[in-house]
Design a protein around this motif. Structure first.
Motif, short mmCIF file in Angstrom:
data_model
loop_
_atom_site.label_atom_id
_atom_site.label_comp_id
_atom_site.label_asym_id
_atom_site.label_seq_id
_atom_site.Cartn_x
_atom_site.Cartn_y
_atom_site.Cartn_z
N MET A 175 44.75 51.09 64.61
CA MET A 175 45.42 50.82 65.88
C MET A 175 45.46 52.11 66.71
O MET A 175 45.68 53.18 66.17
N ASP A 176 45.27 52.00 67.99
CA ASP A 176 45.32 53.17 68.86
C ASP A 176 46.75 53.67 69.05
O ASP A 176 47.71 52.96 68.75
N THR A 177 46.86 54.89 69.55
CA THR A 177 48.19 55.51 69.71
C THR A 177 49.07 54.71 70.66
O THR A 177 50.25 54.50 70.37
N LEU A 178 48.51 54.24 71.77
CA LEU A 178 49.30 53.47 72.73
C LEU A 178 49.82 52.19 72.09
O LEU A 178 50.99 51.82 72.25
N GLY A 179 48.99 51.54 71.32
CA GLY A 179 49.41 50.32 70.61
C GLY A 179 50.49 50.62 69.60
O GLY A 179 51.45 49.84 69.44
N GLN A 180 50.38 51.75 68.92
CA GLN A 180 51.41 52.15 67.96
C GLN A 180 52.73 52.42 68.67
O GLN A 180 53.80 52.01 68.19
N TYR A 181 52.68 53.13 69.80
CA TYR A 181 53.90 53.40 70.57
C TYR A 181 54.58 52.09 70.97
O TYR A 181 55.79 51.94 70.84
N ARG A 182 53.79 51.15 71.48
CA ARG A 182 54.36 49.86 71.90
C ARG A 182 55.05 49.17 70.73
O ARG A 182 56.16 48.65 70.86
N GLN A 183 54.38 49.16 69.59
CA GLN A 183 54.92 48.50 68.41
C GLN A 183 56.21 49.17 67.94
O GLN A 183 57.21 48.51 67.63
N ILE A 184 56.22 50.49 67.89
CA ILE A 184 57.40 51.24 67.46
C ILE A 184 58.57 50.99 68.40
O ILE A 184 59.70 50.73 67.97
N ILE A 185 58.32 51.08 69.70
CA ILE A 185 59.38 50.88 70.69
C ILE A 185 59.97 49.48 70.57
O ILE A 185 61.19 49.32 70.53
N CYS A 186 59.12 48.48 70.49
CA CYS A 186 59.62 47.10 70.40
C CYS A 186 60.44 46.89 69.13
O CYS A 186 61.48 46.23 69.17
N ARG A 187 60.01 47.47 68.04
CA ARG A 187 60.75 47.33 66.78
C ARG A 187 62.13 47.99 66.88
O ARG A 187 63.15 47.39 66.51
N ILE A 188 62.16 49.21 67.40
CA ILE A 188 63.43 49.94 67.51
C ILE A 188 64.38 49.22 68.46
O ILE A 188 65.57 49.03 68.16
N LEU A 189 63.89 48.77 69.60
CA LEU A 189 64.77 48.10 70.57
C LEU A 189 65.26 46.76 70.03
O LEU A 189 66.42 46.39 70.24
N THR A 190 64.41 46.05 69.32
CA THR A 190 64.83 44.78 68.72
C THR A 190 65.93 45.02 67.70
O THR A 190 66.90 44.24 67.63
N GLU A 191 65.84 46.08 66.93
CA GLU A 191 66.90 46.41 65.97
C GLU A 191 68.23 46.65 66.68
O GLU A 191 69.28 46.29 66.16
N HIS A 192 68.18 47.25 67.85
CA HIS A 192 69.42 47.52 68.59
C HIS A 192 70.09 46.23 69.06
O HIS A 192 71.32 46.21 69.24
N THR A 193 69.34 45.19 69.25
CA THR A 193 69.95 43.92 69.68
C THR A 193 70.73 43.26 68.56
O THR A 193 71.50 42.35 68.81
N LYS A 194 70.54 43.72 67.34
CA LYS A 194 71.23 43.13 66.19
C LYS A 194 72.59 43.79 65.93
O LYS A 194 73.34 43.34 65.07
N ILE A 195 72.90 44.84 66.66
CA ILE A 195 74.18 45.54 66.48
C ILE A 195 75.22 44.87 67.38
O ILE A 195 75.12 44.94 68.61
N PRO A 196 76.22 44.22 66.79
CA PRO A 196 77.21 43.52 67.63
C PRO A 196 78.19 44.49 68.27
O PRO A 196 78.48 45.56 67.74
N TYR A 197 78.69 44.09 69.43
CA TYR A 197 79.75 44.85 70.08
C TYR A 197 81.05 44.57 69.35
O TYR A 197 81.28 43.47 68.85
#
Length: 117
Positions: A1-23
């Protein structure tokens, strides 16, 4: 996978994890916005929170951007970081080099003295 594709994948994974943290209070939901064509990634918060100083039942609307990341010229620009730990640290732990991360929410003068791009 290219670097840009890796960045996209990493960002989406990290941000999705943040949606699982309840207020801890209020009825607040997370929404992710992943625009892979423009390379813009956000976590928005939306809902209502209590306002006890007004009354026991009073609430106010909450709507805003918790996290905003762009990929610009092959670098990850953190435009808004409303997290406790810091998105930059999470990106580094995921394998992104510090010189590929720009703390866009800081002035250019402060960015010069940071360990990031």
């Amino acid at each position: 996978m290219d670097t840009l594709g890796q960045y996209r994948q990493i960002i989406c994974r990290i941000l999705t994890e943040h949606t699982k943290i309840p207020y801890s209070y209020g009825d607040i939901q997370h929404e992710t916005i992943f625009d892979k064509e423009q390379d813009r990634y956000l976590v928005m918060i939306l809902g209502r929170e209590p306002v006890p100083e007004l009354s026991v039942t009073a609430t106010r609307r909450v709507h805003g951007c918790l996290i905003h990341i762009d990929i610009i010229n092959d670098k990850i620009w953190i435009q808004r970081d409303g997290t406790e730990e810091g998105i930059a640290r999470e990106l580094v732990r995921a394998g992104v080099a510090k010189d590929r991360i720009v703390l866009g929410f800081r002035s250019e003068e402060l960015r010069k003295d940071s360990e990031f791009a």
